[in-house]
Design a protein around this motif. Structure first.
Motif, PDB file in Angstrom:
ATOM      1  N   PRO A   1     -67.740 -13.230 -26.058  1.00  0.00           N
ATOM      2  CA  PRO A   1     -69.023 -12.753 -26.583  1.00  0.00           C
ATOM      3  C   PRO A   1     -69.558 -11.545 -25.808  1.00  0.00           C
ATOM      4  O   PRO A   1     -70.121 -10.622 -26.403  1.00  0.00           O
ATOM      5  N   LEU A   2     -69.342 -11.539 -24.476  1.00  0.00           N
ATOM      6  CA  LEU A   2     -69.792 -10.387 -23.672  1.00  0.00           C
ATOM      7  C   LEU A   2     -68.989  -9.147 -24.036  1.00  0.00           C
ATOM      8  O   LEU A   2     -69.523  -8.040 -24.176  1.00  0.00           O
TER       9      LEU A   2
ATOM     10  N   GLY B   1     -70.418   1.370 -29.292  1.00  0.00           N
ATOM     11  CA  GLY B   1     -70.049   1.864 -30.616  1.00  0.00           C
ATOM     12  C   GLY B   1     -68.610   1.553 -30.995  1.00  0.00           C
ATOM     13  O   GLY B   1     -68.134   2.000 -32.040  1.00  0.00           O
ATOM     14  N   ASP B   2     -67.899   0.765 -30.158  1.00  0.00           N
ATOM     15  CA  ASP B   2     -66.503   0.438 -30.457  1.00  0.00           C
ATOM     16  C   ASP B   2     -66.468  -0.889 -31.222  1.00  0.00           C
ATOM     17  O   ASP B   2     -66.196  -1.958 -30.664  1.00  0.00           O
ATOM     18  N   TYR B   3     -66.721  -0.807 -32.519  1.00  0.00           N
ATOM     19  CA  TYR B   3     -66.824  -2.029 -33.326  1.00  0.00           C
ATOM     20  C   TYR B   3     -65.470  -2.688 -33.570  1.00  0.00           C
ATOM     21  O   TYR B   3     -65.405  -3.885 -33.864  1.00  0.00           O
ATOM     22  N   LEU B   4     -64.388  -1.912 -33.457  1.00  0.00           N
ATOM     23  CA  LEU B   4     -63.050  -2.480 -33.632  1.00  0.00           C
ATOM     24  C   LEU B   4     -62.757  -3.485 -32.511  1.00  0.00           C
ATOM     25  O   LEU B   4     -62.279  -4.597 -32.745  1.00  0.00           O
ATOM     26  N   ARG B   5     -63.074  -3.085 -31.283  1.00  0.00           N
ATOM     27  CA  ARG B   5     -62.867  -3.987 -30.133  1.00  0.00           C
ATOM     28  C   ARG B   5     -63.809  -5.187 -30.228  1.00  0.00           C
ATOM     29  O   ARG B   5     -63.435  -6.308 -29.877  1.00  0.00           O
ATOM     30  N   ALA B   6     -65.022  -4.936 -30.707  1.00  0.00           N
ATOM     31  CA  ALA B   6     -65.983  -6.034 -30.854  1.00  0.00           C
ATOM     32  C   ALA B   6     -65.453  -7.062 -31.852  1.00  0.00           C
ATOM     33  O   ALA B   6     -65.513  -8.273 -31.620  1.00  0.00           O
ATOM     34  N   ALA B   7     -64.880  -6.545 -32.957  1.00  0.00           N
ATOM     35  CA  ALA B   7     -64.320  -7.442 -33.977  1.00  0.00           C
ATOM     36  C   ALA B   7     -63.116  -8.194 -33.407  1.00  0.00           C
ATOM     37  O   ALA B   7     -62.904  -9.378 -33.712  1.00  0.00           O
ATOM     38  N   ALA B   8     -62.325  -7.497 -32.562  1.00  0.00           N
ATOM     39  CA  ALA B   8     -61.151  -8.144 -31.953  1.00  0.00           C
ATOM     40  C   ALA B   8     -61.586  -9.309 -31.061  1.00  0.00           C
ATOM     41  O   ALA B   8     -60.936 -10.361 -31.029  1.00  0.00           O
ATOM     42  N   ALA B   9     -62.704  -9.131 -30.363  1.00  0.00           N
ATOM     43  CA  ALA B   9     -63.204 -10.200 -29.491  1.00  0.00           C
ATOM     44  C   ALA B   9     -63.609 -11.418 -30.319  1.00  0.00           C
ATOM     45  O   ALA B   9     -63.331 -12.565 -29.948  1.00  0.00           O
ATOM     46  N   VAL B  10     -64.242 -11.153 -31.466  1.00  0.00           N
ATOM     47  CA  VAL B  10     -64.656 -12.254 -32.343  1.00  0.00           C
ATOM     48  C   VAL B  10     -63.417 -12.960 -32.912  1.00  0.00           C
ATOM     49  O   VAL B  10     -63.344 -14.194 -32.980  1.00  0.00           O
TER      50      VAL B  10
END
Lengths: 249, 387
Positions: free
Chosen positions: B327-328, B337-346
């Motif tokens: 989550p962090l 602004g790196d939503y791809l990495r954020a999605a990868a974390a999810v």
């Protein structure tokens, strides 16, 4: 011409971390029969019943309920059986009636049987009267056992697996429960597998018995046949002679 | 008093006889110092490193720098915390006016607690220096977070941020801790009440039994959450007594959405893991103590982040591989602004959930649950296994 057996057990083995609980037992239960598995504590009775109830997988051998393998077709087997464990409990915060309704609801979902009809039968078998509307937490051991037996039988299973159904009960409660099992099996044509270390109970209840000792079946037959074979007055004596046990003093 | 003493002795003996409960006492004594020892050894030096811009050539500015150096402060121009001593600092003190100072802080991310702590420590030292000066020093702040510049003290910024943007996800996480205890207890209660064997022989899918327990715990947790929200709303309706934190502190909707999604999935993972470990326990007490240990595993990344530790090497990799970090990770990536990495974390958390659910269903469907003959040789001292 005998039909398909209700239970077929062939060369069943089970090991608990190096301790062999079952050493290749085999027996068969006919449809509508009350079959008793008798033996002392630790003989392997409960393990056999748990395997047939799909709770434990065997290490070796085969067990079938009405032709369905208890491991490969466990879900089908569960549709046909009802199991009463030796140390069973009911949900203490429910009333007895609520408990029967909860269980009937689950069975009804799975089998399509009428839940109200099951509850009605359960009330009759339990015979707890107005106390059925009290919380289970207030029940005595005998009352809880009656409720659990009612739960096991009200679903009209094709095979009822009852592990020490009268264990720890007083004489009158035990007598009542035995009577109900016998009447129910006769009326509904339900096959019953009962385990007990009480030889006299089994003699009263069962059409046929198997004597189990140290994970092996040492004798099978009707109580009459066994008593005649061992020239014994009761099954207790048959057990002692068949298992080679000797009482001292 | 006599019967109370007898009961007390009996309960204490029961607890001490339980090896898992003993483990719950002993393990933290060993594990936590060990863990923090490893983390500290993997983290860089935590000495107070600041840069100084001295625009004043007077004696008091020199005295301040000497005081800082004597207090163990290392002056390095690369530090994200900068002390700016404006021209006229010494003259202000001499003429009896309140001198001002500027503490500039550049945060690498909104969760850069290490730098926040540095700025806080510098402020404390400056104030201590000011204790001997009349009138007292007024430190001012300039905070740079990802290009956004605010005139706010870093600790107040973080506190406001936690209140405004991260409060709900963090409350959800706390609820997760609560719910995972509830779900762990629900299976253990079936065992303790001797109802599990009956349940497992019913013509009901075991997956349904597991999911029924999980969903009930989730719903229960949301009821608790609703209650907390209601009470928070009631508190917010009370008349304000003071100014509170700075206004306008926000990280935007995206990061909060990703963080919330991550925390929710972590919450589910905690439930599933607690359920899984509780399958091997025989009673509620054991289940709760094991669920507690599970929660600690997922809390490690949060503890590391909030402690401001900069963990590197193998320990750093382990912390980042912990699902509790996801989550962090999602939040920080979305903040940049790196939503791809954020999605990868999810997605990473989703995979963990799927894996643990499959494992729990497998244990529930197999004889392992009844025999507890799982290879527990190494765990036997930790969990109560009936052989």
């Amino acid at each position: 011409m005998p039909g398909k057996p209700a239970v077929l057990v062939k060369s069943l083995e089970k090991d608990y971390g190096g301790i062999k609980a079952l050493k290749g037992i085999s027996f068969e239960i006919r449809e509508g029969e009350i079959f008793g598995l008798i033996g002392p504590n630790g003989a392997g009775k409960s393990t056999t019943l748990k395997i047939l109830a799909t709770l434990l997988p065997p290490d070796w051998g085969r067990a079938e309920v009405f032709g369905h393998d208890v491991v490969k077709e466990a879900e089908k087997v569960r549709m046909l059986i009802s199991y009463l464990p030796e140390e069973a409990g009911a949900y203490r915060n429910m009333t007895g009636h609520g408990y029967l309704r909860f269980m009937a609801g689950l069975y009804s979902q799975a089998t399509g049987k009428d839940a109200d009809e099951m509850v009605e039968l359960g009330i009759k078998i339990a015979g707890l009267g107005a106390r059925l509307h009290n919380r289970v937490a207030t029940y005595s051991k005998g009352m809880t056992r009656k409720l659990l037996l009612a739960r096991a039988l009200m679903v009209r299973p094709r095979l009822a697996i009852l592990d020490e159904p009268t264990s720890g009960l007083d004489v009158s409660s035990a007598y009542e429960i035995r009577k109900r099992i016998k009447e129910f099996s006769r009326e509904e044509g339900v096959s019953v597998l009962v385990s007990s270390h009480n030889m006299l109970e089994v003699e009263f209840l069962c059409d046929r018995v198997a004597i189990i000792e140290g994970g092996r079946i040492v004798e099978t037959g009707t109580p009459g046949e066994l008593k005649a074979k061992y020239e014994a007055e009761n099954l207790e004596e048959v057990f002692v002679k068949a298992s080679g046990r000797v009482f001292h003093g | 008093m006599g019967e109370l003493w007898i009961m007390f002795k009996k309960e204490l003996a029961d607890i001490l006889r339980d090896r898992r409960l003993l483990a719950a006492i002993i393990v933290p004594i060993i594990l936590i110092p060990l863990l923090f020892g490893v983390l500290q050894s993997s983290s860089r030096s935590s000495s107070l490193v600041i840069s100084v811009v001295n625009e004043d050539s007077g004696e008091y500015s020199r005295a301040l720098i000497e005081f800082l150096e004597e207090s163990g402060v290392v002056i390095d121009n690369g530090s994200p915390v900068r002390l700016v001593i404006p021209a006229g600092f010494s003259d202000a003190i001499k003429s009896g006016r309140s001198p001002s100072l500027l503490i500039e802080t550049e945060l690498s991310s909104v969760l850069d607690f290490k730098t926040v702590r540095l700025a806080g420590a510098l402020k404390a030292l400056v104030l201590r220096f000011g204790e001997g000066v009349f009138p007292s020093i007024r430190p001012e702040f300039r905070l740079d977070v990802g290009g956004s510049v605010l005139s706010v003290e870093p600790s107040r910024y973080v506190s406001a941020l936690l209140r405004s943007a991260l409060a709900v996800p963090l409350v959800l996480f706390v609820i997760g801790v609560y719910a995972s205890q509830a779900v762990a207890a629900s299976v253990a209660m079936e065992k303790e009440g001797k109802t599990l064997e009956t349940l497992l022989t019913l013509p009901v899918s075991r997956r349904s039994i597991i999911l029924g327990k999980i969903f009930a715990s989730v719903v229960f947790s949301f009821l608790v959450l609703a209650s907390l929200t209601l009470s928070a709303w009631a508190v917010s309706m009370l008349p304000k007594t003071s100014g509170g934190g700075p206004t306008g502190v926000s990280v935007g909707v995206g990061p909060v959405v990703f963080f919330s999604a991550g925390v929710f999935l972590l919450f589910l993972l905690m439930l599933l893991t607690s359920l899984l470990v509780s399958l091997f326990t025989l009673d509620v007490r054991s289940a709760l103590s094991l669920a507690g240990l599970v929660e600690v595993l997922y809390l490690i990344p949060l503890l590391v982040a909030f402690a401001g530790l900069d963990v590197s090497g193998a320990a750093g990799l382990l912390v980042k591989a912990d699902p509790g970090y996801a989550p962090l990770w999602a939040f920080l990536s979305a903040t940049n602004g790196d939503y791809l990495r954020a999605a990868a974390a999810v997605l990473y958390l989703l995979l963990w959930n799927g894996l643990v659910l499959r494992l729990a269903v497998w244990v529930f469907e197999s004889g392992v649950l009844m025999t507890k003959s799982i290879d527990a040789g190494k765990l036997r001292w930790l969990i109560r296994v009936k052989i």
